[in-house]
Design a protein around this motif. Structure first.
Motif, mmCIF file in Angstrom:
data_model
loop_
_atom_site.group_PDB
_atom_site.id
_atom_site.type_symbol
_atom_site.label_atom_id
_atom_site.label_comp_id
_atom_site.label_asym_id
_atom_site.label_seq_id
_atom_site.Cartn_x
_atom_site.Cartn_y
_atom_site.Cartn_z
ATOM 1 N N ALA A 150 0.826 -1.208 0.000
ATOM 2 C CA ALA A 150 0.000 0.000 0.000
ATOM 3 C C ALA A 150 0.861 1.259 0.000
ATOM 4 O O ALA A 150 0.620 2.189 -0.791
ATOM 5 C CB ALA A 150 -0.934 -0.005 1.209
ATOM 6 N N GLU A 151 1.879 1.302 0.880
ATOM 7 C CA GLU A 151 2.731 2.489 0.968
ATOM 8 C C GLU A 151 3.526 2.706 -0.310
ATOM 9 O O GLU A 151 3.655 3.835 -0.799
ATOM 10 C CB GLU A 151 3.703 2.365 2.148
ATOM 11 N N VAL A 152 4.050 1.624 -0.872
ATOM 12 C CA VAL A 152 4.859 1.718 -2.081
ATOM 13 C C VAL A 152 4.019 2.184 -3.267
ATOM 14 O O VAL A 152 4.441 3.052 -4.050
ATOM 15 C CB VAL A 152 5.527 0.360 -2.383
ATOM 16 N N GLU A 153 2.841 1.619 -3.421
ATOM 17 C CA GLU A 153 1.970 2.007 -4.531
ATOM 18 C C GLU A 153 1.519 3.454 -4.400
ATOM 19 O O GLU A 153 1.399 4.172 -5.401
ATOM 20 C CB GLU A 153 0.762 1.070 -4.611
ATOM 21 N N GLN A 154 1.267 3.899 -3.164
ATOM 22 C CA GLN A 154 0.878 5.285 -2.938
ATOM 23 C C GLN A 154 2.020 6.237 -3.297
ATOM 24 O O GLN A 154 1.813 7.282 -3.918
ATOM 25 C CB GLN A 154 0.478 5.485 -1.465
ATOM 26 N N TYR A 155 3.243 5.842 -2.903
ATOM 27 C CA TYR A 155 4.425 6.648 -3.233
ATOM 28 C C TYR A 155 4.578 6.760 -4.750
ATOM 29 O O TYR A 155 4.816 7.858 -5.289
ATOM 30 C CB TYR A 155 5.678 6.017 -2.622
ATOM 31 N N ALA A 156 4.446 5.632 -5.451
ATOM 32 C CA ALA A 156 4.596 5.626 -6.904
ATOM 33 C C ALA A 156 3.543 6.498 -7.574
ATOM 34 O O ALA A 156 3.837 7.213 -8.542
ATOM 35 C CB ALA A 156 4.512 4.194 -7.428
ATOM 36 N N LYS A 157 2.344 6.467 -7.041
ATOM 37 C CA LYS A 157 1.248 7.266 -7.611
ATOM 38 C C LYS A 157 1.482 8.755 -7.369
ATOM 39 O O LYS A 157 1.327 9.583 -8.286
ATOM 40 C CB LYS A 157 -0.075 6.831 -6.992
ATOM 41 N N GLU A 158 1.848 9.101 -6.143
ATOM 42 C CA GLU A 158 2.046 10.512 -5.797
ATOM 43 C C GLU A 158 3.205 11.140 -6.567
ATOM 44 O O GLU A 158 3.176 12.333 -6.890
ATOM 45 C CB GLU A 158 2.308 10.649 -4.299
ATOM 46 N N HIS A 159 4.216 10.349 -6.850
ATOM 47 C CA HIS A 159 5.396 10.869 -7.552
ATOM 48 C C HIS A 159 5.340 10.615 -9.054
ATOM 49 O O HIS A 159 6.303 10.927 -9.764
ATOM 50 C CB HIS A 159 6.667 10.249 -6.966
ATOM 51 N N ASN A 160 4.229 10.060 -9.520
ATOM 52 C CA ASN A 160 4.088 9.744 -10.947
ATOM 53 C C ASN A 160 5.348 9.045 -11.436
ATOM 54 O O ASN A 160 5.975 9.430 -12.428
ATOM 55 C CB ASN A 160 3.841 11.019 -11.764
ATOM 56 N N LEU A 161 5.709 7.994 -10.726
ATOM 57 C CA LEU A 161 7.017 7.369 -10.876
ATOM 58 C C LEU A 161 7.197 6.688 -12.228
ATOM 59 O O LEU A 161 6.350 5.912 -12.658
ATOM 60 C CB LEU A 161 7.235 6.363 -9.742
ATOM 61 N N ASP A 162 8.321 6.993 -12.865
ATOM 62 C CA ASP A 162 8.709 6.349 -14.112
ATOM 63 C C ASP A 162 9.641 5.191 -13.752
ATOM 64 O O ASP A 162 10.791 5.402 -13.373
ATOM 65 C CB ASP A 162 9.422 7.342 -15.024
ATOM 66 N N PHE A 163 9.158 3.965 -13.873
ATOM 67 C CA PHE A 163 9.934 2.799 -13.462
ATOM 68 C C PHE A 163 11.117 2.515 -14.383
ATOM 69 O O PHE A 163 11.945 1.666 -14.064
ATOM 70 C CB PHE A 163 9.027 1.568 -13.371
ATOM 71 N N LYS A 164 11.218 3.210 -15.506
ATOM 72 C CA LYS A 164 12.364 3.034 -16.390
ATOM 73 C C LYS A 164 13.506 3.973 -16.027
ATOM 74 O O LYS A 164 14.605 3.860 -16.588
ATOM 75 C CB LYS A 164 11.941 3.256 -17.846
ATOM 76 N N ASP A 165 13.248 4.889 -15.091
ATOM 77 C CA ASP A 165 14.242 5.863 -14.659
ATOM 78 C C ASP A 165 14.919 5.347 -13.387
ATOM 79 O O ASP A 165 14.290 5.270 -12.333
ATOM 80 C CB ASP A 165 13.559 7.207 -14.393
ATOM 81 N N GLU A 166 16.211 5.005 -13.469
ATOM 82 C CA GLU A 166 16.899 4.405 -12.325
ATOM 83 C C GLU A 166 16.969 5.348 -11.126
ATOM 84 O O GLU A 166 16.958 4.893 -9.979
ATOM 85 C CB GLU A 166 18.300 3.934 -12.706
ATOM 86 N N THR A 167 17.037 6.647 -11.375
ATOM 87 C CA THR A 167 17.078 7.608 -10.275
ATOM 88 C C THR A 167 15.766 7.598 -9.502
ATOM 89 O O THR A 167 15.749 7.620 -8.261
ATOM 90 C CB THR A 167 17.354 9.029 -10.809
ATOM 91 N N GLN A 168 14.653 7.538 -10.210
ATOM 92 C CA GLN A 168 13.343 7.500 -9.563
ATOM 93 C C GLN A 168 13.121 6.166 -8.849
ATOM 94 O O GLN A 168 12.553 6.124 -7.749
ATOM 95 C CB GLN A 168 12.234 7.747 -10.588
ATOM 96 N N VAL A 169 13.574 5.093 -9.448
ATOM 97 C CA VAL A 169 13.454 3.772 -8.811
ATOM 98 C C VAL A 169 14.300 3.726 -7.542
ATOM 99 O O VAL A 169 13.869 3.171 -6.516
ATOM 100 C CB VAL A 169 13.866 2.652 -9.787
ATOM 101 N N ALA A 170 15.485 4.320 -7.592
ATOM 102 C CA ALA A 170 16.333 4.374 -6.405
ATOM 103 C C ALA A 170 15.629 5.145 -5.285
ATOM 104 O O ALA A 170 15.709 4.763 -4.106
ATOM 105 C CB ALA A 170 17.663 5.041 -6.740
#
Length: 241
Positions: free
Chosen positions: A212-232
């Motif tokens: 739940a926390e991880v998915e919320q973080y990804a949603k709030e930050h509009n996370l691009d999973f192909k970007d290693e900096t954002q994944v880090a």
């Protein structure tokens, strides 16, 4: 901290670098270190061109050796700080600019290193010995630590080698061995090592205990999973929980 002239009994070179393999295949052999000498000259690779370094520029850095070595006076240390370094991925050698004026370059073999830190220009980046962290003994070389903690994300560098394909009859093709660097990503946990891709499908199941926390973080930050900096950044968030 130790000086550049220290001596070190060399251990066995159980893991052969890709550069050594190329040397064997091309008949150029290996520039083997002299017995009992810590600093050696870089391994020559004639007829080999391309990319050899994570960063070809000399950067200030710190080194952590696999074992402490005796300094002058009998004291031991496993650290060297404030030296100019660059890592040769093909040869698995950390090159050290011992004397810039004389252009004197020495090397520390990869299996003598635990880790090293290099100033990338945007801060210090730590590189860890992959073989030391892999209980299966399948990994070798060094990888950049992108996020560390309960789960550590590492970008592992490796050479991709293309053999010569020159045809003397037609005068076509490439005479040299071509080297290009590629990379893979790994997660190191208490349970072992997991190879991952930079994708939502690959990464999120490994953080299911905080889904739940991880998915919320990804949603709030509009996370691009192909970007290693954002994944880090996501991994650092996960480790903080």
């Amino acid at each position: 901290m130790m000086g550049l002239a220290a001596g070190l009994p060399l251990g066995s070179f159980a893991q052969i670098s890709e550069g050594t393999k190329v040397g064997i295949n091309t008949g150029t052999g290996l520039n083997a270190p002299r017995s009992g000498v810590f600093w050696t000259s870089p391994t020559a690779q004639t007829g080999v061109i391309g990319d050899f370094y994570i960063d070809s520029l000399w950067r200030k850095g710190d080194v952590k050796l696999a074992k402490p070595v005796a300094q002058i006076g009998g004291l031991e240390s496993d650290s060297i700080a404030g030296i100019d370094i660059r890592y040769n991925v093909l040869n698995d050698e950390l090159e050290v600019l011992a004397d810039p004026v004389k252009k004197d370059i020495r090397v520390i073999r990869g299996n003598q290193l635990k880790s090293f830190k290099s100033n990338s220009g945007f801060g210090m980046v730590e590189y860890v010995n992959l073989a030391e962290r892999d209980p299966k003994g399948e990994l070798k070389g060094f990888g950049a630590v992108l996020a560390s903690g309960k789960v550590t994300l590492v970008k592992a560098y490796k050479p991709k080698i293309t053999k010569p394909n020159y045809n003397p009859g037609f005068g076509t093709g490439e005479k040299n061995t071509i080297v290009r660097l590629t990379s893979d990503y790994y997660l190191f946990t208490g349970a072992g090592v997991e190879k991952v891709s930079l994708s939502k499908k690959s990464l999120l199941p490994l953080m299911a205990d905080k889904k739940a926390e991880v998915e919320q973080y990804a949603k709030e930050h509009n996370l691009d999973f192909k970007d290693e900096t954002q994944v880090a950044g996501l991994l650092r968030f996960y480790n903080s929980k």
